[in-house]
Design a protein around this motif. Structure first.
Motif, PDB file in Angstrom:
ATOM      1  N   ALA A  87       0.836  -1.203   0.000  1.00  0.00           N
ATOM      2  CA  ALA A  87       0.000   0.000   0.000  1.00  0.00           C
ATOM      3  C   ALA A  87       0.871   1.254   0.000  1.00  0.00           C
ATOM      4  O   ALA A  87       1.777   1.393   0.834  1.00  0.00           O
ATOM      5  CB  ALA A  87      -0.929  -0.012   1.205  1.00  0.00           C
ATOM      6  N   GLY A  88       0.623   2.147  -0.951  1.00  0.00           N
ATOM      7  CA  GLY A  88       1.373   3.397  -1.037  1.00  0.00           C
ATOM      8  C   GLY A  88       2.619   3.298  -1.901  1.00  0.00           C
ATOM      9  O   GLY A  88       3.274   4.310  -2.170  1.00  0.00           O
ATOM     10  N   LYS A  89       2.982   2.085  -2.319  1.00  0.00           N
ATOM     11  CA  LYS A  89       4.176   1.933  -3.172  1.00  0.00           C
ATOM     12  C   LYS A  89       3.782   2.041  -4.644  1.00  0.00           C
ATOM     13  O   LYS A  89       2.647   1.749  -5.017  1.00  0.00           O
ATOM     14  CB  LYS A  89       4.805   0.560  -2.946  1.00  0.00           C
ATOM     15  CG  LYS A  89       5.569   0.445  -1.666  1.00  0.00           C
ATOM     16  CD  LYS A  89       6.572  -0.698  -1.748  1.00  0.00           C
ATOM     17  CE  LYS A  89       7.585  -0.679  -0.644  1.00  0.00           C
ATOM     18  NZ  LYS A  89       7.093  -0.497   0.695  1.00  0.00           N
ATOM     19  N   THR A  90       4.733   2.440  -5.476  1.00  0.00           N
ATOM     20  CA  THR A  90       4.489   2.394  -6.919  1.00  0.00           C
ATOM     21  C   THR A  90       4.584   0.922  -7.346  1.00  0.00           C
ATOM     22  O   THR A  90       5.178   0.100  -6.631  1.00  0.00           O
ATOM     23  CB  THR A  90       5.554   3.190  -7.698  1.00  0.00           C
ATOM     24  OG1 THR A  90       6.830   2.595  -7.425  1.00  0.00           O
ATOM     25  CG2 THR A  90       5.558   4.658  -7.307  1.00  0.00           C
ATOM     26  N   VAL A  91       4.028   0.640  -8.517  1.00  0.00           N
ATOM     27  CA  VAL A  91       4.102  -0.730  -9.044  1.00  0.00           C
ATOM     28  C   VAL A  91       5.573  -1.139  -9.176  1.00  0.00           C
ATOM     29  O   VAL A  91       5.953  -2.260  -8.813  1.00  0.00           O
ATOM     30  CB  VAL A  91       3.353  -0.819 -10.399  1.00  0.00           C
ATOM     31  CG1 VAL A  91       3.667  -2.112 -11.120  1.00  0.00           C
ATOM     32  CG2 VAL A  91       1.848  -0.670 -10.162  1.00  0.00           C
TER      33      VAL A  91
END
Ligand code: FES
Length: 137
Positions: A87-91
């Protein structure tokens, strides 16, 4: 003789207090309506299955992550830890999450492959997401 609680039983077989809490609280267990990707993956050696749902926000950032599972307690708490981690990370950054990260988040697990199952499911979901994006352009 007093019966053991589920928490006591899990603790005796090697689950940490943190892993037990995530399992008991069912953290991020469920589905997402209209996800950007949903992917079901069955792992070895147990045949436990996990379905990952991801919803993206701006700039391919993972806004929401949930999971459903059929299998062991290790799969359940790995799914919770993994969805918290993404959650909150880029792909792009989510690709770097490893089974070690999940194990660290859970202060270990009795069976390492439960964490590998969750991470493999994530990587398959990211692959599907990227593949779909490639065919769109
Ligand atoms: Fe095999 Fe958890 S997936 S014990």
């Amino acid at each position: 003789m007093r019966k053991l609680t589920i928490e006591e039983l899990l603790s005796r077989v090697g689950y940490s207090a943190k892993a037990i809490k995530l399992y008991m609280d069912k953290v991020n267990v469920g589905s997402i309506e209209n996800p950007d990707v949903a992917l079901t993956y069955t792992g070895l050696p147990c045949g436990d299955t996990i379905t990952i749902y991801l919803k993206l926000g701006k700039n391919w950032t993972i806004q929401d992550a949930k999971f459903e599972y059929k299998g062991c307690v290790g799969t359940a708490c790995s799914g919770s830890a993994l969805t918290m981690l993404v959650a909150g990370k880029t792909v792009k950054d989510a690709w770097n999450i490893t089974a070690e990260d999940v194990l660290k988040e859970l202060n270990g697990l009795p069976e390492r492959h439960c964490a590998e199952l969750a991470v493999n499911a994530l990587h398959k979901a990211l692959e599907k997401l990227e593949e779909r994006n490639r065919t769109k352009t």
